[in-house]
Enzyme design. Structure first.
Site, short mmCIF file in Angstrom:
data_model
loop_
_atom_site.label_atom_id
_atom_site.label_comp_id
_atom_site.label_asym_id
_atom_site.label_seq_id
_atom_site.Cartn_x
_atom_site.Cartn_y
_atom_site.Cartn_z
N SER A 266 0.85 -1.18 0.00
CA SER A 266 0.00 0.00 0.00
C SER A 266 0.88 1.23 0.00
O SER A 266 2.01 1.22 0.49
CB SER A 266 -0.91 0.01 1.24
OG SER A 266 -1.51 1.27 1.42
N LYS A 267 0.34 2.33 -0.56
CA LYS A 267 1.10 3.57 -0.57
C LYS A 267 1.35 4.12 0.82
O LYS A 267 2.20 4.98 1.01
CB LYS A 267 0.37 4.62 -1.42
CG LYS A 267 0.42 4.31 -2.91
CD LYS A 267 -0.39 5.29 -3.72
CE LYS A 267 -0.31 4.96 -5.21
NZ LYS A 267 -1.18 5.80 -6.04
N SER A 268 0.61 3.62 1.80
CA SER A 268 0.80 4.08 3.17
C SER A 268 2.00 3.42 3.84
O SER A 268 2.42 3.83 4.92
CB SER A 268 -0.46 3.78 4.00
OG SER A 268 -0.69 2.39 4.07
#
Length: 293
Positions: A266-268
């Site tokens: 995930s981009k997080s």
């Protein structure tokens, strides 16, 4: 007689500028570039920036920097979805005019709540391949006058595809050609598994399904290369392509890069962001090895 020039294969990498690219994006971008080079094709870049609230120019610039660092080059101009909303709206209007799309007024939370109440009685509620409950049929049977009144009153709504009617309106078998890391060959599409998918919403005008279908046709994409998490969504795209009279590209759904928890990245997750890896001294060649290329 001079034979006609062979059309070059067209590939595209289509990130969303709503966060930093990670190793999973690197894998997809590099596979697209490698396949385009091997087939003497073209590589396009598209910014899927319809989510106006989350997409920013800073993230877009960061994507360019990451891709250049990876050694990629692409054709200009870059297509931005936010600049083509009129094209998606025209596609929606065509489906609405044919009675294949309808306004839906229940929120996702309301649909989930109804599904939970139904399943508490020991009966299964239909769910799509991602696990989301199908939209109930209530709004399908609203009189046109009621729909107009509710929309005119400013009631929040989305436009959904009438899946049963859409499938019934097609005559040819829905299939696609797959060359990826999972099931390959001629794949039978099953759009019904998704229920009445969203085509247009107020917070992000065009849905992914509608915009990506229009984009690929507008850009002349012949080979769609993306992650296996979108394998089943191809069924919806093949249906929309058929309904809108658009050509079907070949598909290649590649393996995913998973995190330590076994889930797709995930981009997080900042530790897998390409910018952070670059700052840590990693090279683009090391990135290729990290993603298994």
């Amino acid at each position: 007689m001079i034979p006609p020039a062979r059309q070059k294969p067209v590939f595209r990498f289509a990130p969303s500028p709503n966060g930093r690219l990670h190793l999973g994006h690197a894998l997809s971008a590099l596979i697209n570039a490698d396949m385009a080079k091997a087939m003497e094709g073209r590589l396009l870049l598209r910014m899927e920036d319809i989510d106006i609230g989350r997409c920013t120019p800073e993230f877009e610039t960061a994507i360019y920097n990451d891709l250049v660092w990876l050694g990629l080059a692409w054709e200009e101009p870059v297509r931005r979805q936010s600049e083509h909303l009129d094209e998606y709206l025209a596609a929606l209007d065509e489906l609405v005019a044919r009675g294949l799309a309808y306004p839906a007024f229940m929120t996702r939370g309301e649909v989930r709540a109804r599904a939970i109440r139904f399943e508490e009685k020991g009966k299964p509620w239909p769910r799509d391949p991602d696990g989301a409950p199908h939209y109930p049929e209530d709004d399908l049977f609203l009189p046109g006058s009621v729909r107009k009144e509710r929309i005119a009153a400013g009631e929040r709504h989305v436009w959904r595809l009438d899946m049963k009617k859409a499938i019934a309106s097609t005559t040819a078998a829905l299939t696609w050609t797959e060359t990826g890391d999972g099931e390959t060959g001629e794949i039978s599409a099953d759009p019904a598994a998704w229920g009445d998918v969203v085509l247009w919403r107020s917070d992000a005008p065009s849905s992914y399904h509608l915009s990506v279908t229009v984009d690929d046709a507008a850009q002349g994409v012949t080979h769609v290369v993306r992650g296996l998490d979108l394998f089943h969504a191809t069924s919806v795209h093949r249906l929309l392509q058929t309904l809108l009279g658009l050509s079907a590209p070949r598909y290649h759904h590649h393996r995913l890069i998973l995190g330590d928890d076994g889930r797709k990245l995930s981009k997080s997750q900042g530790d897998t962001a390409l910018a952070e890896l670059r700052k840590a001294g990693r090279t683009s060649e090391e990135i290729r090895r990290l993603v298994g290329l």
